[in-house]
Design an enzyme around this catalytic site. Structure first.
Site, PDB file in Angstrom:
ATOM      1  N   ARG A  82     -25.116 -55.422 -17.873  1.00 34.81           N
ATOM      2  CA  ARG A  82     -24.814 -55.166 -16.402  1.00 34.81           C
ATOM      3  C   ARG A  82     -24.529 -56.452 -15.915  1.00 34.81           C
ATOM      4  NH1 ARG A  82     -30.323 -51.369 -15.356  1.00 34.81           N
ATOM      5  NH2 ARG A  82     -29.484 -49.634 -16.754  1.00 34.81           N
ATOM      6  N   ASP A 109     -23.118 -59.192 -13.503  1.00 32.64           N
ATOM      7  CA  ASP A 109     -23.567 -59.533 -11.794  1.00 32.64           C
ATOM      8  C   ASP A 109     -22.120 -59.550 -11.070  1.00 32.64           C
ATOM      9  OD1 ASP A 109     -26.250 -59.524 -12.168  1.00 32.64           O
ATOM     10  OD2 ASP A 109     -26.307 -61.792 -12.454  1.00 32.64           O
ATOM     11  N   ARG A 135     -26.178 -68.919 -15.896  1.00 32.64           N
ATOM     12  CA  ARG A 135     -25.886 -69.555 -15.018  1.00 32.64           C
ATOM     13  C   ARG A 135     -26.639 -70.742 -14.529  1.00 32.64           C
ATOM     14  NH1 ARG A 135     -24.709 -65.194 -10.302  1.00 32.64           N
ATOM     15  NH2 ARG A 135     -24.590 -67.165  -8.952  1.00 32.64           N
TER      16      ARG A 135
END
Length: 256
Positions: free
Chosen positions: A55, A57, A209
């Protein structure tokens, strides 16, 4: 409905800039899942639910997202591939599509996922890279050996709580198979294009990230590899470094 219901497996690529992530949301919010389901509805005249391996972002891209769906289709899979691509936005395209086992699940059957994050160290930004690479404004070359040392320290089974929270459950233990810094391009007009490549059995929310945010500081000489790894091993949920922006991240491969 024409033909028997078959489960299909497809590899999907997309530019996630204009989408609010992969997962369908309420209303008219543009998402990758929503766009693929709309194309399926247009082509097959059926309400079809798409399941993805990851999923991603808002703003995150993919070249190797894997999806699955059940649909009645009486033609060849290649015809369905062409029809769906003809009805998808230009920013989304199926790369391949085949019949799959009836119990195949792109998320739960996955053994690993691989992501690549692209960043470049340069005094001036490159507008053509603005959708897919993070600009680190500097007139100095990155400390590549230090970045590689910090990245290599993440390989293995560890508690990654420093870098994120689990999307479900409580465990923050993950196994990282590969964590590497690769110099993609030699200096050109004082630009250094660097790719961070990571493969793991699973990821925490925004894990990549946050890792890249720290590695960028190592590359600029603001953080030593030792400090980076000490903070990582603390696994206390605190990470003082900003996360890298979404637009440099790409889901590149899912392995089964």
């Amino acid at each position: 409905m024409n033909g028997r219901v078959t489960r299909y497996r497809a590899v999907l690529a997309y530019d996630g800039t204009d989408y609010f992530g992969f997962q369908r949301q309420a209303g008219d919010t543009p998402t990758i899942q929503g766009a693929v389901e709309a194309a399926l509805r247009q082509v097959t005249q059926q309400e079809v639910t798409v399941t993805g391996a990851g999923r991603t972002d808002t703003g995150v891209h993919a070249t190797g997202q894997v999806i699955a769906f059940d649909v009645a289709w009486r033609h060849e899979a290649s015809a369905l591939l062409r029809a769906l691509n003809a009805n998808l936005p230009e920013s989304i395209a199926l790369q391949s599509l085949d019949e799959a086992a009836a119990d195949f699940h792109p998320r739960f059957d996955a053994r690993s996922r691989a992501y690549t994050y692209t960043l470049y160290f340069a005094p001036v930004r490159q507008p053509l890279w603005m959708r897919c690479a993070w600009h680190i404004a500097t007139d100095r070359p990155p400390a590549l050996e230090a970045m590689q040392q910090a990245a290599a320290g993440l390989v293995g089974t560890h508690d990654f709580a420093t870098f994120g929270t689990p999307p479900q459950g409580d465990s923050t233990i993950r196994e990282v198979f590969r964590s590497e810094i690769v110099l993609e391009a030699q200096p050109e007009q004082s630009s250094y294009v660097v790719r961070y490549e990571i493969e793991a059995n699973a990821f925490l929310y925004r894990m990549v990230r946050r890792i890249v945010g720290g590695l960028a500081r190592v590359g600029r000489g603001e953080l030593t590899p030792e400090h980076f790894l000490t903070a990582f091993r603390a696994a206390d949920g605190t990470w003082p470094n900003p996360s890298a922006p979404a637009h440099g991240l790409c889901l590149t491969r899912v392995t089964y």
